[in-house]
Write an enzyme that holds these catalytic residues in place. Structure first.
Site, short mmCIF file in Angstrom:
data_model
loop_
_atom_site.label_atom_id
_atom_site.label_comp_id
_atom_site.label_asym_id
_atom_site.label_seq_id
_atom_site.Cartn_x
_atom_site.Cartn_y
_atom_site.Cartn_z
N GLY A 231 -16.30 -77.11 -15.94
CA GLY A 231 -17.29 -76.53 -15.04
C GLY A 231 -16.67 -75.54 -14.08
N GLY A 459 -13.57 -83.51 -17.52
CA GLY A 459 -12.35 -83.24 -18.26
C GLY A 459 -11.09 -83.63 -17.52
N GLY A 501 -13.54 -85.53 -6.14
CA GLY A 501 -14.12 -86.59 -6.95
C GLY A 501 -13.37 -87.90 -6.90
NE ARG A 582 -0.52 -95.29 -4.95
CZ ARG A 582 -0.89 -96.56 -4.85
NH1 ARG A 582 -1.84 -96.91 -3.99
NH2 ARG A 582 -0.32 -97.50 -5.60
CG LEU A 584 -4.66 -91.70 -7.49
CD1 LEU A 584 -6.16 -91.77 -7.31
CD2 LEU A 584 -3.96 -92.74 -6.62
CG ASN A 585 -3.04 -91.08 -15.23
OD1 ASN A 585 -2.20 -90.40 -15.80
ND2 ASN A 585 -3.78 -91.95 -15.90
CD GLN A 592 -7.46 -81.71 -13.52
OE1 GLN A 592 -8.08 -81.20 -12.60
NE2 GLN A 592 -7.81 -81.51 -14.78
N GLY A 658 -7.15 -80.97 -8.47
CA GLY A 658 -7.73 -80.06 -9.45
C GLY A 658 -7.57 -78.59 -9.09
CD GLU A 659 -11.20 -76.95 -6.34
OE1 GLU A 659 -12.03 -76.04 -6.27
OE2 GLU A 659 -11.34 -78.04 -5.75
#
Length: 697
Positions: A231, A459, A501, A582, A584-585, A592, A658-659
């Site tokens: 998106g 995604g 998110g 942190r 997280l994955n 990302q 993400g950004e």
């Protein structure tokens, strides 16, 4: 799937579904008697519809109906004017939808759409953005509620008296999101109940919008967003496809799918507005800033004000006693701009970090050192302390990994035959955004757990990371937790946007699971068949004003080659080091970061839309003309991060990633091109024609 929880590189839970085709997207839900609809876009830049002849279209095979403003189901006036489709005869910009053909198949609908004849009363239009446009004005706020103007000290006086000065202008063209999955929706009516599958970043918002438009209680609208093919902001709010699908389904009594053709996306789902930047930096001979001014001019549409907040990053980055940041906007006859990945920060940091590189050159100073010298103790604009700020560590670690110390600072000092080689650096920042959300956690008699939250996975791996958050809070293995998302009948959640998110949904999931674990502690009685559940709502906490300035930071390094004969720029290496709370994955985080950096490469070298002044539309209307990077464009991309423990964010400690990977890449590449060529290019993208013109100038 077993293993540790937070921080582990857990594989995506839906990965196998996606690669085997089991995962269904919005246009892939077969239903009995489903029809397909194809929009008819306006061919004038401004005016009104005076007549629509649908007779030829209605006579074509498979056509069920043709909707226009004269016969379409009535909807209420929307809060978002871009959703006021088929309500009246006005045409605010080229590409505005003026009719919708509904047929048994997408091929029949497309063929019939070309047979619809529309007549217009054409009005004069203006689609050209200029810094000196007579209708430019200063709005009250820019996107995100930021004040359009912020000023302290004496920026004009500081610049006039500075011993070293840089006064430069930059241009970032219109940019388009172009997700892999175009905007699509499938709608059906079950009596007075509306059920929709849609490609959206926020099903909760879509539900509220559809309920208002069709005068329904929200509990009579169900919105499914199980899988979304990207998106980048363009699906952050409901778009016309979902409204048209619901209209057509009501008119025909059938399920209807509207999948917008890519050629139509440029006009109806938002874009990054062009921004014209002027920066004035004043400094002493020691490199410390004495004044900073960042002023931008951008465009918006006639029907909706959206102001790209591109001067806001300058309020965060560097210590200076005097500053002015100002936004001005011109309302033109153009499609409405909207969010695109890292709105404001991405074009704003490109201009700011390019200007900082120019200041470093004027000072004869290493650009990394210049940034380190101007580190603020508090956020310059608000005066708040930072919840955490590890930009210095990002720059130093990035320089070490990149081998910056071996760089010859002289422009055009390194060549390999006809290839000029250069390296560049830029800093990056992105705010921490968190929104209220709700979640439910349930323990079942078989020893497993179910977490339910109306999050949307666009995604990024949201299913996986939320499962990790839940498993960590419950103290169980990942394979004992199942996470349900993407359904508006689940506990409501904020949209997937602004890198908010995971932090927003994770907070609610953490709280629900913590409460559930507490209720289960010491319990000896068997669980009932339906299990035991706990709920959480972060309203009043997630949206509370923070006494801290909360931001993620990063440092980008790039090595490029510039072909002195063809003007082609190739990126050999991209390196990013980030401080984003942190992680997280580790697996999805690296994905990302890398994805953001590749998108920044596209902004620097290949992406850009051109507004045709005569016709009022964007000429690059598909992926054959709007060039996004391919695998061959990114031979080596590395993403690393600083371990950061920030106690002032949320229970999971994440900042959103993400950004931030996108924000500084274009500037690092542009600075590397200058280092390679000795020529400063200030208009993006850095295409071969521009490079050759500069080299020959």
């Amino acid at each position: 799937m077993t293993g540790t929880a937070l921080g582990a590189p857990a594989v995506r839970r839906e990965g196998r579904q996606k690669v085997t085709g089991v995962a269904r997207y919005a246009a892939e839900h077969p239903q009995p008697h489903r029809a397909h609809a194809w929009p008819v876009p306006a061919t004038v830049a401004r005016g009104r519809v005076t007549a629509v002849d649908t007779s030829a279209a209605r006579a074509m095979p498979g056509v069920l109906t043709v909707l226009t403003h004269e016969n379409a189901p009535r909807i209420a006036e929307p809060d978002d004017p871009t959703l006021a489709v088929l309500r009246d005869e006005r045409v605010p910009h080229r590409g505005w939808f003026v009719a919708l053909v509904v047929a048994r198949s997408p091929e029949e609908a497309r063929a019939a759409a070309s047979a619809v004849r529309v007549e217009y009363a054409v009005e004069d239009h203006d689609v050209t953005l200029r810094a000196d446009h007579p209708e430019a004005y200063e709005p009250e706020t820019a996107n995100g509620g930021h004040p359009a103007r912020r000023e302290y000290g004496d920026p004009d006086g500081a610049f006039a008296t500075a011993l070293v000065r840089v006064d430069v202008s930059y241009r970032v063209p219109p940019l388009h999101n172009h997700p892999m999955e175009p905007h699509a929706s499938t709608a059906r009516w079950e009596g007075e109940r509306l059920v929709v599958h849609t490609s959206s970043q926020g099903g909760t918002a879509v539900r509220a919008t559809l309920a208002a438009l069709f005068a329904l209680p929200e509990d009579r609208v169900t919105v499914h967003t199980a899988h979304v093919g990207g998106g980048f902001g363009s699906k952050g709010t409901p778009r016309p496809d979902v409204v048209l699908a619901a209209m057509a389904a009501r008119a025909t009594g059938r399920p209807v799918t509207v999948a917008l053709p890519r050629r139509q996306l440029a006009a109806v789902v938002g874009h990054r507005a062009p921004t014209l930047h002027r920066l004035r930096l004043g400094a002493g001979t020691d490199g410390r800033l004495t004044g900073l001014t960042h002023e931008i001019v951008t465009h918006s549409s006639r029907i909706k004000e959206f102001v790209e907040q591109a001067a806001v990053p300058a309020r965060v980055m560097y210590a200076t006693p005097s500053s002015r940041t100002l936004h001005r906007v011109v309302r033109l006859d153009v499609p409405s701009p909207s969010w695109m990945r890292a709105p404001g920060e991405s074009p704003g940091m490109y201009a700011l970090e390019s200007a900082m590189d120019e200041l470093a050159a004027a000072l004869g100073m290493d650009p990394v050192r210049l940034r380190l010298l101007n580190e603020p103790e508090r956020e310059p604009d608000s005066g708040k302390p930072f919840s955490s700020r590890h930009l210095t560590e990002c720059l130093e670690e990035g320089a070490r990994r990149f081998g910056w110390e071996h760089r010859d600072p002289r422009p055009r000092s390194r060549a390999e035959g006809q290839l000029l080689v250069g390296t560049g650096v830029a800093a990056a920042t992105y705010p921490v955004l968190v929104q209220p959300s709700t979640a439910e956690a349930r323990a079942l008699p078989d020893g497993t757990f179910v977490v339910r939250v109306n999050a949307t996975d666009i995604g990024t791996g949201a299913r996986t990371v939320l499962t990790q958050v839940a498993a960590d809070a419950l103290g169980v293995a990942l394979d004992r937790v199942r996470t349900e998302i993407g359904d508006s009948d689940l506990p409501s959640a904020s949209l997937a946007g602004g890198s908010s998110g995971t932090a927003s949904w994770g907070w609610a999931v953490h709280d629900a699971c913590t409460a559930l674990a507490g209720s289960l502690a010491g319990r000896t009685a068997p669980l009932p068949d339906e299990g035991v559940s706990a709920h959480a709502d972060t309203a009043g906490r997630a949206d509370a004003e923070s006494p801290y300035a909360r931001h993620a930071f990063g440092a980008h390094f790039a090595e490029v080659t510039v072909d002195s004969l063809t003007g082609e720029v190739r990126v050999r290496r991209l390196l990013g080091v980030f401080a984003a709370g942190r992680i997280l994955n580790a697996r999805t985080a690296r994905s990302q970061f890398v994805g953001g950096m590749v998108m920044g490469l596209g902004m620097a070298l290949t992406e850009g839309s051109t507004m045709d002044a005569a016709f009022g539309d964007f000429t690059e209307s598909d992926l054959a003309s709007y060039h996004v990077p391919a695998h061959a464009d990114v031979p080596a991309v590395e993403a690393h991060w600083i371990d950061e423990d920030d106690a002032h964010l949320n229970p999971v400690g994440g900042k959103g990633i993400g950004e931030i990977g996108n924000v500084g890449t274009a500037a690092a590449i542009g600075n590397a091109v200058h280092h390679a060529t000795g020529v400063r290019f200030r208009d993006l993208p850095l295409t071969p024609d521009r490079i050759l013109t500069g080299l020959r100038g």
